[in-house]
Write a protein that holds these residues in place. Sequence first.
Motif, mmCIF file in Angstrom:
data_model
loop_
_atom_site.group_PDB
_atom_site.id
_atom_site.type_symbol
_atom_site.label_atom_id
_atom_site.label_comp_id
_atom_site.label_asym_id
_atom_site.label_seq_id
_atom_site.Cartn_x
_atom_site.Cartn_y
_atom_site.Cartn_z
ATOM 1 N N THR A 29 -30.294 50.604 2.385
ATOM 2 C CA THR A 29 -29.880 49.840 3.569
ATOM 3 C C THR A 29 -30.571 48.503 3.528
ATOM 4 O O THR A 29 -29.646 47.480 3.610
ATOM 5 C CB THR A 29 -29.935 50.383 4.977
ATOM 6 N N TYR A 33 -28.626 44.812 3.138
ATOM 7 C CA TYR A 33 -28.665 43.605 3.835
ATOM 8 C C TYR A 33 -29.565 42.333 3.448
ATOM 9 O O TYR A 33 -29.094 41.027 3.771
ATOM 10 C CB TYR A 33 -29.492 44.009 5.368
ATOM 11 N N ARG A 64 -29.911 46.521 12.942
ATOM 12 C CA ARG A 64 -29.538 48.131 13.107
ATOM 13 C C ARG A 64 -29.019 48.344 14.545
ATOM 14 O O ARG A 64 -28.373 49.293 14.850
ATOM 15 C CB ARG A 64 -30.819 48.980 12.839
ATOM 16 N N ARG A 67 -25.420 47.285 14.653
ATOM 17 C CA ARG A 67 -24.789 48.177 14.138
ATOM 18 C C ARG A 67 -24.398 49.482 14.968
ATOM 19 O O ARG A 67 -23.393 50.134 14.837
ATOM 20 C CB ARG A 67 -25.183 48.634 12.651
ATOM 21 N N ASP A 70 -21.650 49.512 17.009
ATOM 22 C CA ASP A 70 -20.360 49.353 16.176
ATOM 23 C C ASP A 70 -19.893 48.038 15.712
ATOM 24 O O ASP A 70 -18.638 48.007 15.714
ATOM 25 C CB ASP A 70 -19.263 50.368 16.697
ATOM 26 N N LEU A 73 -20.006 43.638 10.231
ATOM 27 C CA LEU A 73 -20.838 42.883 9.785
ATOM 28 C C LEU A 73 -20.581 41.384 9.886
ATOM 29 O O LEU A 73 -21.740 40.669 10.412
ATOM 30 C CB LEU A 73 -20.791 43.122 8.160
#
Length: 319
Positions: A29, A33, A64, A67, A70, A73
């Motif tokens: 992860t 990023y 995070r 994210r 939801d 990006l």
Amino acid sequence: MREVQLSTSQQPLWSIGELAERAGATVKTVRFYSDQGLLPEAARSSGGHRRYGAPALERLQLIRSLRGLDLPLPEIRRILEDEDAIGRALENAVDSRLRELGSEVKILRWREAALHLVRDCPPAQRAGRLRLLSTLSSPPSTAPLARFWRAWLPPRMPRQATAAFLEVAVPRPPDEPHPSQVLAFARLNAMTAAPCPGGRQPQPEVHRVAGAGGAALLYAGLAEAFELAAPHLRRARDPHPGEALDGYVAAYASAYRSRDTPDFRRSLAARLSAEPRLDRYWELAAAVLTPPGGRPRPTPGSADDWLRAALRRDNAEAA
């Protein structure tokens, strides 16, 4: 003890693995990023490996969290790039996502009601219901209903008048439908999407007499009369003469270029009784708008029925 590399400013620097451990994320992860340019590198090791400081940890935790809401990006990138107005950017992104979720929830509720409709019907009816429901999107589109009415209205009727009529004639799908409302809308959709005999719906005589401009005035007057009649329908009052009926007759008198007289009222009742009816449409429209056990909501069709009955009563009393 693990050796922590220090930068020239004596701030600790971490490898990708160490940053991932502190953030509770995976190395994959963090690398993703970082490759996307979302995590600032503080330095490179002598071997060319990335090193990150406290700002990268804060940035990773923020990413995070976003994210977790939801957010996609691209939205996260816009928020991070607008650091001077991050609060406003975050608010806009959250509002946008809330609207998307509202649409998704509405879709799921329609699908859930449709599934109940199929599951709870007699087995012999399931195939037919599936065929009927297959023509609907989730949530359903009102476009077939609008096309039906545009073909029924006089040609070249002003756009504004057409839009005003469609606003009251086309029932909006409820956000939380009962299965019976889904069934009514599916039947309404099938009815309006079916081809008409001869290629066009039968139209009332008044369309031909009034023309496009006169029809616009007619429907504006009828809308006012329907609004005046609606409280009587909600209270289940018997049809009777009054302000609503006077407005109803005045709208037709204007279209027929006549005056509101006893003779005109008698002739209007006869004309209306001979016109094509759309009773099935209004019956289904009322079912779409009213959940089981609820008080029926007035529609232009039910208001028109009430006013026609009031006109017949008025003529009978005048005789």
